[in-house]
Scaffold this motif. Structure first.
Motif, PDB file in Angstrom:
ATOM      1  N   TRP A   1      42.908  42.964  44.214  1.00 58.64           N
ATOM      2  CA  TRP A   1      42.470  42.364  42.802  1.00 58.64           C
ATOM      3  C   TRP A   1      40.966  42.637  42.424  1.00 58.64           C
TER       4      TRP A   1
ATOM      5  N   LYS B   1      36.775  39.355  36.355  1.00 58.74           N
ATOM      6  CA  LYS B   1      37.274  39.221  36.934  1.00 58.74           C
ATOM      7  C   LYS B   1      38.223  40.309  36.419  1.00 58.74           C
ATOM      8  N   TRP B   2      38.379  41.202  35.341  1.00 59.01           N
ATOM      9  CA  TRP B   2      39.255  42.792  35.535  1.00 59.01           C
ATOM     10  C   TRP B   2      37.963  43.128  35.805  1.00 59.01           C
TER      11      TRP B   2
ATOM     12  N   GLU C   1      33.776  30.851  39.652  1.00 55.55           N
ATOM     13  CA  GLU C   1      34.472  32.160  40.616  1.00 55.55           C
ATOM     14  C   GLU C   1      33.542  33.624  40.035  1.00 55.55           C
ATOM     15  N   HIS C   2      33.303  33.693  38.861  1.00 56.55           N
ATOM     16  CA  HIS C   2      33.435  35.149  38.740  1.00 56.55           C
ATOM     17  C   HIS C   2      31.791  35.689  38.001  1.00 56.55           C
TER      18      HIS C   2
ATOM     19  N   CYS D   1      43.018  28.020  44.319  1.00 60.31           N
ATOM     20  CA  CYS D   1      43.229  28.057  42.546  1.00 60.31           C
ATOM     21  C   CYS D   1      44.582  27.175  42.805  1.00 60.31           C
TER      22      CYS D   1
ATOM     23  N   ASN E   1      46.277  31.544  32.426  1.00 57.89           N
ATOM     24  CA  ASN E   1      45.082  32.174  31.588  1.00 57.89           C
ATOM     25  C   ASN E   1      44.486  30.806  31.128  1.00 57.89           C
TER      26      ASN E   1
ATOM     27  N   ASP F   1      36.820  29.970  36.213  1.00 60.86           N
ATOM     28  CA  ASP F   1      36.724  31.535  35.768  1.00 60.86           C
ATOM     29  C   ASP F   1      34.781  31.485  36.114  1.00 60.86           C
TER      30      ASP F   1
ATOM     31  N   THR G   1      40.458  29.493  32.630  1.00 65.66           N
ATOM     32  CA  THR G   1      39.160  30.011  31.273  1.00 65.66           C
ATOM     33  C   THR G   1      39.298  28.498  30.211  1.00 65.66           C
TER      34      THR G   1
ATOM     35  N   HIS H   1      36.039  34.604  49.056  1.00 61.59           N
ATOM     36  CA  HIS H   1      37.400  34.575  48.584  1.00 61.59           C
ATOM     37  C   HIS H   1      38.393  34.048  49.598  1.00 61.59           C
TER      38      HIS H   1
END
Length: 247
Positions: free
Chosen positions: A198, A116-117, A106-107, A149, A85, A103, A89, A144
């Motif tokens: 996910w 992400k969530w 990517e997001h 990662c 994590n 992150d 981040t 994806h």
């Protein structure tokens, strides 16, 4: 072993797309990434804006930056992956003066401000000004299968180019799904990579997943199998690059 090099160089490309591509190439061959990271950090924002005028350019640039950053950091400090994590981040890269985590890339930038969530169904209503300016406009779920990662379950790293990224993403998707998808026609069940769970909203839900599997010949036309999701192998496996011809 990574060779030493000065933090600044005068022979690096000024074009942001070429710079990101060369950054990834340098990581692949064991050249010091420091000059490339400094050049990305110091990019004039207007130059970046001019270079990233299309989603094809944005996809190629940010995928290369993401993969180069991950491989560079984990190659030098593999222990960073133990606290995933924090790894995802942490502000590991700077582009045009903006500090970014992988992150964020990517997001925020590659998935168009989808956290992400949230399964790909939720959009961040308060992205930064940088994110609003440089994110992709339309999500492409094939991304994806281009991002690595550092985990064993990730696809191999290749370099992407704006002028041929559609074909490159098709190749990456076909290769990854061909290796990972398990279809049992007798039980009418297909087992797919965990990342499709996910980010199920990126794929258009389970029906979209089935459409993708048919498009890439993972299940026959007309098949409507039950979709089940595999586990994800988080074993550290940095340095997994696609064959040279994929570059």
């Amino acid at each position: 072993m990574t060779t030493t090099a000065p933090a600044t160089r005068t022979d690096l490309p000024e074009d942001p797309l070429s710079l990101a591509h060369d950054y990834l190439r340098a990581v692949r061959v064991g050249e010091s990434p420091t000059p490339y990271e400094a050049a990305l950090r110091d990019l004039p924002r207007e130059r970046l804006r001019a270079a990233l005028g299309t989603d094809d350019a944005r996809l190629a640039f940010w995928v290369n930056v993401y993969n180069a950053t991950v491989q560079s950091v984990l190659g030098a400090s593999p222990e960073a992956f133990e606290a995933r994590n924090a790894f995802f981040t942490a502000p590991l890269v700077a582009v045009a003066g903006e500090r970014l985590s992988v992150d964020d890339v990517e997001h925020g930038l590659l998935r168009g401000s989808r956290p992400k969530w949230g399964g790909g169904y939720v959009r961040n209503p308060f992205p930064s000004a940088f994110e609003r300016t440089f994110r992709v406009r339309e999500r492409d779920w094939r991304v994806h299968f281009a991002l690595n990662c550092g985990a064993a379950a990730c696809p191999p790293v290749a370099a992407y180019d704006a002028d041929r990224i559609d074909a490159q993403l098709d190749l990456a998707t076909e290769s990854y799904l061909g290796q990972e998808v398990e279809y049992d026609p007798v039980a009418d069940v297909v087992r797919v990579p965990r990342l499709m769970f996910w980010f199920v909203g990126d794929f258009g839900g389970r029906s979209g997943i089935r459409d993708a599997l048919r498009a890439y010949d993972c299940v026959p036309e007309g098949a409507d199998p039950t979709v089940r999701f595999q586990s994800y192998d988080w074993t550290l496996e940095a340095g997994t690059f696609a064959p040279v011809e994929a570059w």
